[in-house]
Design a protein around this motif. Structure first.
Motif: not given
Lengths: 140, 215
Positions: A15-16, A19-20, B188, B192, B195, B202
């Motif tokens: 998933r990550a 998404l990135v 993002l 973060w 998830l 970060w």
């Protein structure tokens, strides 16, 4: 583990990275479609507007746009740091996906406090040097 | 700043925090038995029960701060820094633009020969003021007290994931700098925690911090 549980875990693990990738692709597409070489197309930088000098980020969007056209030379002359950053991120993402596929649960990039201070320092130095006569080739 | 060492994890800072560690570790919160899948004999490193952060050392596990509470705290902090710079910013802009030629509505022209010096000084002042406020609020205060002003209102705080203690001014300032860089470069970063297994942004990951509810 059953097959469904495995595929569920698979989807969760990726998933990550997905998404990135999506975020990166969206940014590249946006910068390709709306050309940042046109002045004001992405707004005005207050630093440039007030001082007339490039800050460390100046030329970053233009560099990404050049990259989408495959023009690495133009990208580098716009903002070397951003080109290096994009390259590092791309490599890190690929390594991340490979490691994730192998079942390694690790973040895409792991940097510590000291490294990040160094990186902040690099950005500041870059911002100063590109405003000095001998560093003019680093300016956009 | 020069207070006696009333650090995090010591009584006196927060009367409700029962920090002196219990003689035994909190029991590992395995999923309740009878849910079908028995827990594995040992969790892989990095695993932790959902909803709680196990903090290193003897600190008890703490519940994560909700994503919306973090968003709320960030908005409150932004509002406060706006309030701090509001007066010099507005007055400076008015002084700077009062002699501008607005007839050509396509672009704003400033007669740089007749620039209002007071206006420029006020704008620079507003910039320095805002910068200092943010460094203090989101950097130093968050590092030493665990909370920016916004986080105090919302009731959440930043602690080190390995220590359970406040991260200190240096890490706090680094966290603030990285927050501004990551946040501006990529939104993002702020999604973060939704998830991430430890609900980290970060800039949390770099300084090894987590945001938890203040008990």
């Amino acid at each position: 583990m059953t097959g469904t549980a495995e595929s569920l875990a698979f989807a969760t693990r990726f998933r990550a990275p997905a998404l990135v990738a999506l975020g990166g692709a969206a940014a590249f597409t946006a910068l390709r479609v709306r050309d940042p070489h046109i002045e004001g197309s992405w707004g005005l930088c207050p630093f440039l507007w007030l001082t007339g000098r490039p800050c460390p980020g100046c030329g970053g969007l233009r560099a990404v746009n050049d990259l989408t056209h495959g023009d690495v030379a133009a990208a580098v002359s716009s903002n070397v740091l951003v080109v290096v950053l994009v390259a590092v991120l791309a490599v890190a993402w690929i390594v991340w996906v490979v490691r994730t596929a192998r079942g390694v649960d690790a973040p895409m990039i792991r940097i510590g406090a000291r490294t990040s201070w160094v990186l902040v320092g690099v950005v500041v130095v870059f911002g100063v040097v590109r405003n000095l006569p001998f560093g003019a080739w680093l300016a956009p | 700043m020069t207070q006696p060492p009333v650090g995090p994890g010591q009584p006196g800072d927060d009367p409700s925090a029962s920090y002196p560690p219990p003689p035994s570790y909190p029991p590992p919160s395995y999923p309740p038995p009878g849910t079908g899948t028995p827990p594995p004999a040992s969790y892989p490193p990095g695993y932790h029960p959902p909803g709680q952060v196990p903090l290193g050392g003897t600190a008890p596990a703490r519940p994560y701060a909700g994503w919306w509470s973090r968003v709320g705290a960030a908005l409150l902090d932004g509002l406060m820094s706006l309030l701090v710079v509001l007066v010099p910013l507005v007055v400076g802009l008015i002084l700077l633009f009062q002699n501008s030629d607005w007839s050509d509505s396509e672009e704003i022209r400033i007669e740089w020969g007749a620039v209002n010096t007071v206006g420029v000084v006020l704008l620079v002042l507003a910039g320095i003021l805002g910068l200092c406020f943010v460094i203090w609020n989101k950097g130093i205060r968050t590092g030493t007290k665990g909370q920016s002003l916004g986080k105090s209102i919302v009731g959440i705080e930043v602690v080190g994931v390995d220590t359970g203690q406040y991260i200190g001014a240096g890490f706090g300032v680094l966290r603030m700098i990285l927050d501004s860089i990551f946040g501006n470069a990529c939104f993002l970063n702020y999604l973060w925690p939704l998830l991430d297994s430890k609900h980290q942004t970060w800039h949390d990951m770099v300084v090894k911090s987590v945001v938890v509810r203040k008990s």
